[in-house]
Design a protein around this motif. Structure first.
Motif, PDB file in Angstrom:
ATOM      1  N   LEU A  76      20.063  21.896   3.560  1.00 40.21           N
ATOM      2  CA  LEU A  76      19.878  20.473   3.834  1.00 40.21           C
ATOM      3  C   LEU A  76      18.411  20.108   4.021  1.00 40.21           C
ATOM      4  O   LEU A  76      18.081  18.934   4.202  1.00 40.21           O
ATOM      5  CB  LEU A  76      20.673  20.074   5.083  1.00 40.21           C
ATOM      6  N   ALA A  77      17.526  21.106   3.969  1.00 44.89           N
ATOM      7  CA  ALA A  77      16.090  20.840   4.083  1.00 44.89           C
ATOM      8  C   ALA A  77      15.598  20.179   2.798  1.00 44.89           C
ATOM      9  O   ALA A  77      15.983  20.575   1.700  1.00 44.89           O
ATOM     10  CB  ALA A  77      15.330  22.139   4.345  1.00 44.89           C
ATOM     11  N   ASP A  78      14.738  19.182   2.931  1.00 47.13           N
ATOM     12  CA  ASP A  78      14.169  18.527   1.761  1.00 47.13           C
ATOM     13  C   ASP A  78      12.666  18.767   1.654  1.00 47.13           C
ATOM     14  O   ASP A  78      11.946  18.031   0.992  1.00 47.13           O
ATOM     15  CB  ASP A  78      14.463  17.022   1.792  1.00 47.13           C
ATOM     16  N   GLN A  79      12.196  19.800   2.332  1.00 45.44           N
ATOM     17  CA  GLN A  79      10.780  20.159   2.313  1.00 45.44           C
ATOM     18  C   GLN A  79      10.644  21.653   2.542  1.00 45.44           C
ATOM     19  O   GLN A  79      11.591  22.323   2.970  1.00 45.44           O
ATOM     20  CB  GLN A  79      10.043  19.414   3.424  1.00 45.44           C
ATOM     21  N   SER A  80       9.469  22.190   2.249  1.00 45.01           N
ATOM     22  CA  SER A  80       9.185  23.581   2.563  1.00 45.01           C
ATOM     23  C   SER A  80       9.036  23.719   4.080  1.00 45.01           C
ATOM     24  O   SER A  80       8.290  22.958   4.708  1.00 45.01           O
ATOM     25  CB  SER A  80       7.909  24.041   1.862  1.00 45.01           C
ATOM     26  N   LEU A  81       9.750  24.667   4.656  1.00 45.39           N
ATOM     27  CA  LEU A  81       9.735  24.832   6.107  1.00 45.39           C
ATOM     28  C   LEU A  81       8.662  25.801   6.590  1.00 45.39           C
ATOM     29  O   LEU A  81       8.395  25.874   7.783  1.00 45.39           O
ATOM     30  CB  LEU A  81      11.108  25.316   6.586  1.00 45.39           C
ATOM     31  N   CYS A  82       8.054  26.550   5.679  1.00 39.90           N
ATOM     32  CA  CYS A  82       7.111  27.606   6.092  1.00 39.90           C
ATOM     33  C   CYS A  82       5.946  27.051   6.899  1.00 39.90           C
ATOM     34  O   CYS A  82       5.695  27.475   8.035  1.00 39.90           O
ATOM     35  CB  CYS A  82       6.594  28.354   4.865  1.00 39.90           C
ATOM     36  N   ALA A  83       5.204  26.115   6.306  1.00 41.78           N
ATOM     37  CA  ALA A  83       4.015  25.582   6.979  1.00 41.78           C
ATOM     38  C   ALA A  83       4.386  24.846   8.260  1.00 41.78           C
ATOM     39  O   ALA A  83       3.679  24.936   9.270  1.00 41.78           O
ATOM     40  CB  ALA A  83       3.256  24.660   6.033  1.00 41.78           C
ATOM     41  N   LYS A  84       5.498  24.126   8.236  1.00 43.29           N
ATOM     42  CA  LYS A  84       5.911  23.361   9.412  1.00 43.29           C
ATOM     43  C   LYS A  84       6.263  24.295  10.571  1.00 43.29           C
ATOM     44  O   LYS A  84       5.883  24.046  11.719  1.00 43.29           O
ATOM     45  CB  LYS A  84       7.101  22.480   9.055  1.00 43.29           C
ATOM     46  N   LEU A  85       6.976  25.380  10.290  1.00 39.78           N
ATOM     47  CA  LEU A  85       7.309  26.347  11.333  1.00 39.78           C
ATOM     48  C   LEU A  85       6.057  27.049  11.846  1.00 39.78           C
ATOM     49  O   LEU A  85       5.943  27.316  13.053  1.00 39.78           O
ATOM     50  CB  LEU A  85       8.300  27.382  10.799  1.00 39.78           C
ATOM     51  N   ASN A  86       5.115  27.335  10.960  1.00 42.83           N
ATOM     52  CA  ASN A  86       3.884  28.007  11.388  1.00 42.83           C
ATOM     53  C   ASN A  86       3.134  27.194  12.426  1.00 42.83           C
ATOM     54  O   ASN A  86       2.508  27.753  13.342  1.00 42.83           O
ATOM     55  CB  ASN A  86       2.980  28.269  10.181  1.00 42.83           C
ATOM     56  N   GLN A  87       3.166  25.871  12.320  1.00 46.30           N
ATOM     57  CA  GLN A  87       2.491  25.025  13.311  1.00 46.30           C
ATOM     58  C   GLN A  87       3.044  25.276  14.711  1.00 46.30           C
ATOM     59  O   GLN A  87       2.289  25.279  15.693  1.00 46.30           O
ATOM     60  CB  GLN A  87       2.658  23.553  12.936  1.00 46.30           C
TER      61      GLN A  87
END
Length: 267
Positions: A76-87
């Protein structure tokens, strides 16, 4: 940052690189330049930069475990989660004062509530804009279980489904998220040896329901089948709303890349 308009290409052209990223239909332009990969890897001037890069790699290791524990809600994600989680994970890593720069651990178990409310969507409030009444949940960390109360959903009042979607289902996923630490012998960040494919996330969901009809309140209960041998882990409960199309044989086919999800609670 520049964008292409009217001319389409992907890749390198002279000193410019064109690429796309998840969650956007634009082609992004970036100028090539900076030190070479060999310089960054070996030059003493980049020693501190290498340590920060190593820690970012540690966040990627921890982030991979988190993404795995989203289970079906990850679709259901509509974006890459990698960079967001890294924050988020970089903030956890900076709390480690025992290890030196380049080897600081990511102990999410020390501050798991940081991820509560984390959205899997580019529009941070998409799930809350869809279901506008509170979904409550309680996590029993000792029992590795959770109980979720979905309120009565009234279209146009507290429920605003995506356009042109005929069926929906509310889905909750319970997962175990390990901490990540630097292994001096392997010279890289790792998750504990016990964290393997046997620790797959578990799911519970409502029945498929017609999007234009009021739905009664529902209670979902979910339990993780096995306990980790260590205490350094977090219990993560995510919730999502998925959509589907009713088929002639009585089954529902889930619609791809449509829906919303977030981390409902952590423990």
């Amino acid at each position: 940052m520049a964008y292409l308009n009217g001319i389409t290409f992907i890749g390198g052209l002279g000193n410019v690189t064109a690429y796309t990223q998840k969650g956007s239909d634009k082609i992004i332009l970036r100028r090539k330049g900076g030190p070479s990969r060999a310089m960054v890897k070996n030059d003493v001037k980049f020693a501190v930069q290498r340590r920060y890069g190593q820690e970012l790699g540690g966040c990627s290791v921890a982030g991979k475990a988190i993404r795995m524990m989203f289970g079906p809600n990850r679709a259901l994600a509509d974006q890459s989660l990698c960079a967001k989680l890294n924050q988020y994970l970089l903030q956890v890593q900076r709390r480690d004062t025992a290890n030196e720069l380049g080897q600081r651990a990511i102990r999410l178990s020390h501050m798991p509530q940081l991820l509560a409310g984390f959205s899997l969507n580019g529009k941070a409030s998409l799930f809350d804009l869809t279901i506008r009444s509170t979904i409550t949940a309680s996590i029993d960390r000792d029992g590795l279980s959770a109980r979720i109360a979905v309120p009565e959903l009234l279209p146009g009042v507290n429920f605003y489904p995506a356009d042109n979607q005929s069926m929906y289902s509310v889905t909750v996923v319970l997962g175990i998220v390990p901490d990540a630490e630097f292994d001096a012998e392997l010279k890289k960040y790792v998750t504990p040896l016990w964290f393997d494919t046997t620790y797959a996330p578990v799911m519970a969901s409502t029945a498929w329901l017609p999007a234009g009809v009021p739905a009664d309140a529902a209670t979902l209960e979910i339990r993780f089948p096995q306990r980790p041998p260590e205490l350094e882990f977090s219990v993560m409960l995510s919730v999502g709303i998925r959509y589907g199309m009713f088929l002639g044989d009585g089954t529902v086919l889930q619609t791809r890349r449509v829906g919303a999800a977030k981390v409902l609670a952590m423990g």
